[in-house]
Design a protein around this motif. Structure first.
Motif, PDB file in Angstrom:
ATOM      1  N   ARG A  44       0.844  -1.210   0.000  1.00 19.31           N
ATOM      2  CA  ARG A  44       0.000   0.000   0.000  1.00 19.31           C
ATOM      3  C   ARG A  44       0.870   1.247   0.000  1.00 19.31           C
ATOM      4  O   ARG A  44       1.918   1.301   0.643  1.00 19.31           O
ATOM      5  CB  ARG A  44      -0.906  -0.007   1.246  1.00 19.31           C
ATOM      6  CG  ARG A  44      -1.610   1.323   1.472  1.00 19.31           C
ATOM      7  CD  ARG A  44      -2.399   1.330   2.757  1.00 19.31           C
ATOM      8  NE  ARG A  44      -1.620   1.146   3.956  1.00 19.31           N
ATOM      9  CZ  ARG A  44      -0.869   2.069   4.538  1.00 19.31           C
ATOM     10  NH1 ARG A  44      -0.745   3.263   3.989  1.00 19.31           N
ATOM     11  NH2 ARG A  44      -0.227   1.788   5.662  1.00 19.31           N
ATOM     12  N   GLY A  45       0.379   2.276  -0.699  1.00 21.83           N
ATOM     13  CA  GLY A  45       1.076   3.551  -0.667  1.00 21.83           C
ATOM     14  C   GLY A  45       0.915   4.228   0.685  1.00 21.83           C
ATOM     15  O   GLY A  45      -0.050   3.972   1.423  1.00 21.83           O
ATOM     16  N   GLY A  46       1.824   5.099   1.027  1.00 19.23           N
ATOM     17  CA  GLY A  46       1.781   5.763   2.329  1.00 19.23           C
ATOM     18  C   GLY A  46       0.608   6.734   2.451  1.00 19.23           C
ATOM     19  O   GLY A  46       0.285   7.463   1.515  1.00 19.23           O
ATOM     20  N   HIS A  47      -0.056   6.718   3.623  1.00 16.83           N
ATOM     21  CA  HIS A  47      -1.115   7.683   3.924  1.00 16.83           C
ATOM     22  C   HIS A  47      -0.500   8.995   4.405  1.00 16.83           C
ATOM     23  O   HIS A  47       0.625   9.029   4.912  1.00 16.83           O
ATOM     24  CB  HIS A  47      -2.020   7.182   5.058  1.00 16.83           C
ATOM     25  CG  HIS A  47      -2.756   5.919   4.747  1.00 16.83           C
ATOM     26  ND1 HIS A  47      -3.317   5.652   3.530  1.00 16.83           N
ATOM     27  CD2 HIS A  47      -3.047   4.841   5.550  1.00 16.83           C
ATOM     28  CE1 HIS A  47      -3.933   4.465   3.577  1.00 16.83           C
ATOM     29  NE2 HIS A  47      -3.763   3.959   4.775  1.00 16.83           N
ATOM     30  N   GLU A  87       5.766   4.441   3.611  1.00 15.49           N
ATOM     31  CA  GLU A  87       5.807   5.043   4.947  1.00 15.49           C
ATOM     32  C   GLU A  87       4.776   6.161   5.051  1.00 15.49           C
ATOM     33  O   GLU A  87       4.702   7.050   4.208  1.00 15.49           O
ATOM     34  CB  GLU A  87       7.199   5.597   5.227  1.00 15.49           C
ATOM     35  CG  GLU A  87       7.374   6.121   6.644  1.00 15.49           C
ATOM     36  CD  GLU A  87       8.795   6.563   6.924  1.00 15.49           C
ATOM     37  OE1 GLU A  87       9.032   7.162   7.998  1.00 15.49           O
ATOM     38  OE2 GLU A  87       9.665   6.334   6.064  1.00 15.49           O
ATOM     39  N   ASP A  88       3.946   6.089   6.094  1.00 21.59           N
ATOM     40  CA  ASP A  88       2.938   7.123   6.321  1.00 21.59           C
ATOM     41  C   ASP A  88       3.604   8.404   6.812  1.00 21.59           C
ATOM     42  O   ASP A  88       4.644   8.372   7.480  1.00 21.59           O
ATOM     43  CB  ASP A  88       1.921   6.656   7.366  1.00 21.59           C
ATOM     44  CG  ASP A  88       1.123   5.446   6.923  1.00 21.59           C
ATOM     45  OD1 ASP A  88       0.949   5.264   5.706  1.00 21.59           O
ATOM     46  OD2 ASP A  88       0.664   4.675   7.799  1.00 21.59           O
ATOM     47  N   PRO A 122      -5.508   9.200   1.622  1.00 21.39           N
ATOM     48  CA  PRO A 122      -5.157   7.777   1.689  1.00 21.39           C
ATOM     49  C   PRO A 122      -4.221   7.357   0.563  1.00 21.39           C
ATOM     50  O   PRO A 122      -4.316   7.851  -0.565  1.00 21.39           O
ATOM     51  CB  PRO A 122      -6.517   7.077   1.554  1.00 21.39           C
ATOM     52  CG  PRO A 122      -7.383   8.044   0.828  1.00 21.39           C
ATOM     53  CD  PRO A 122      -6.913   9.407   1.242  1.00 21.39           C
ATOM     54  N   GLY A 123      -3.315   6.464   0.885  1.00 17.17           N
ATOM     55  CA  GLY A 123      -2.415   5.935  -0.135  1.00 17.17           C
ATOM     56  C   GLY A 123      -3.133   4.963  -1.054  1.00 17.17           C
ATOM     57  O   GLY A 123      -4.175   4.392  -0.710  1.00 17.17           O
ATOM     58  N   GLY A 124      -2.577   4.765  -2.238  1.00 21.05           N
ATOM     59  CA  GLY A 124      -3.166   3.841  -3.201  1.00 21.05           C
ATOM     60  C   GLY A 124      -3.006   2.398  -2.759  1.00 21.05           C
ATOM     61  O   GLY A 124      -2.013   2.030  -2.124  1.00 21.05           O
ATOM     62  N   ARG A 125      -3.989   1.568  -3.099  1.00 18.22           N
ATOM     63  CA  ARG A 125      -3.909   0.158  -2.759  1.00 18.22           C
ATOM     64  C   ARG A 125      -2.872  -0.547  -3.624  1.00 18.22           C
ATOM     65  O   ARG A 125      -2.688  -0.211  -4.794  1.00 18.22           O
ATOM     66  CB  ARG A 125      -5.266  -0.520  -2.950  1.00 18.22           C
ATOM     67  CG  ARG A 125      -6.315  -0.092  -1.942  1.00 18.22           C
ATOM     68  CD  ARG A 125      -7.622  -0.826  -2.155  1.00 18.22           C
ATOM     69  NE  ARG A 125      -8.205  -0.508  -3.461  1.00 18.22           N
ATOM     70  CZ  ARG A 125      -9.362  -1.002  -3.890  1.00 18.22           C
ATOM     71  NH1 ARG A 125     -10.044  -1.850  -3.113  1.00 18.22           N
ATOM     72  NH2 ARG A 125      -9.818  -0.672  -5.085  1.00 18.22           N
TER      73      ARG A 125
END
Length: 358
Positions: A44-47, A87-88, A122-125
């Protein structure tokens, strides 16, 4: 707090991380030349996350940070290895921060509690690897999903000061002077309009080691709801106060008229503000004697508890604290005001604890 260090409005570009791509891979080892699919999923991409912090009082840390960028997720690999999540990015913000969409102006959420976490972008799935698509009818899938792209959106963060008591009055009504006398706060004081340009918070000591938080907010003027003067900047901060203390100087021409104008400005901005408990302080009362007080009596509003005070001469301050304390504790504990009450009260004598003691 120095005016240049108090920031209650920022506009930032939030770019969340893209998701990692799934892997197309088939098992291969010394015993197997062409095995089944074992491509792992992408991460998942970072939030980009907002976190409430009771020790932060301003949005200053974000003033010069126009772009907030989270890292992308890692692509999946063979042997069913999923990629790591990006990394968020966690941004600590004061309690009372409101997040808005910069294009539409729509309110998305508010941060009102310590350690409250809300995702603002939100990060991309991550994409699924080919192992995910294996089925009895398709035992060698040769495709995988790409990761979802991240989001790039402009957001507006606005701070609405949280306090037990908010001071409401025209410029030069004596708000800053009162706060400097009843608390350790040191607001800027001067005999000219708009001395206070940013909110000041002070902890007011009360009986038996109790205390409450008072906010001195930029002075209101007529038609402030239309943005005149400091306008909406003032009115935004008054929304999060449990009790409103209206301050009108004793030497004004008509106390009731000035009070009515103040009340009307609040109503035009947000009618719900009229549901808050109100107290009236007639300031600078050291300038008048008992005979003048009798003459002023007909001009005093009938629907609000009031007290004559003089912050300079320190007259009527304990009576004022008594009225404010009674007003603060008249708000039911399950109301919104209690829900977002300033957490620093717990450090200086909890309201709920004090109520039980009484």
């Amino acid at each position: 707090m120095a005016e240049q260090n108090f920031v209650d409005y920022v506009k930032i570009c939030c770019r969340s991380g893209a998701g990692g791509a799934g892997s197309v891979h088939f098992l291969q080892d010394k015993h197997t030349s062409m095995g089944g699919p074992d491509g792992g999923d992408g991460g998942r991409g970072g939030h980009i996350i907002l976190r409430g912090n009771r020790n932060v009082w301003t949005l200053l840390a974000l003033k010069y940070r126009k772009h907030v960028i989270a890292s992308p997720g890692v692509n999946g690999r063979g042997a069913n290895s999923s990629g790591a999540d990006g990394e968020d990015v966690i941004l600590d913000v004061p309690l009372g921060t409101v997040a808005k969409d910069a294009e539409t102006g729509e309110i998305e959420f508010e941060i009102t509690e310590h350690d409250e976490i809300r995702i603002i972008a939100p990060g991309g799935r991550g994409g699924k690897g080919n192992a995910f698509f294996k089925s009895p009818t398709n035992q060698t899938p040769r495709h995988a999903q790409p990761g979802e792209p991240g989001r790039e959106e402009w957001k507006i963060l606005e701070l609405k000061v949280l306090a037990d008591v908010g001071l409401v009055g025209f410029p030069n009504a004596g708000k800053s002077t009162l706060l400097s006398v009843v608390s350790a706060a040191k607001p800027k004081i001067g005999d000219y309009p708009f001395t206070t340009l940013t909110p000041n918070l002070g902890i007011v000591s009360y009986r038996d080691e109790k205390s409450f938080v008072m906010a001195d907010i930029p002075g209101i003027i007529e038609h402030a709801n239309e943005g005149k003067g400091l306008g909406l900047r003032f009115l935004r901060h008054i929304e999060r106060n449990s009790t409103l203390l209206f301050m009108v100087p004793a030497d004004t021409d008509d106390i009731n008229r000035e009070y009515t104008i103040l009340l009307r400005e609040l109503e035009l901005y947000n009618p719900e503000l009229l549901d808050k408990p109100r107290v009236l302080a007639i300031t600078k009362s050291d300038l008048i004697d008992e005979e003048l007080k009798k003459l002023l009596q007909p001009t005093i509003p009938k629907d609000i508890p009031y007290v004559y005070i003089s912050a300079v001469a320190e007259q009527g301050l304990m009576e004022l604290k008594d009225l404010l304390w009674e007003s603060i504790n008249s708000v039911p504990k399950d109301t919104f005001n209690q829900h977002i009450a300033n957490p620093h009260r717990m450090m200086h004598g909890s309201r709920s604890k004090s109520s039980e003691e009484e």
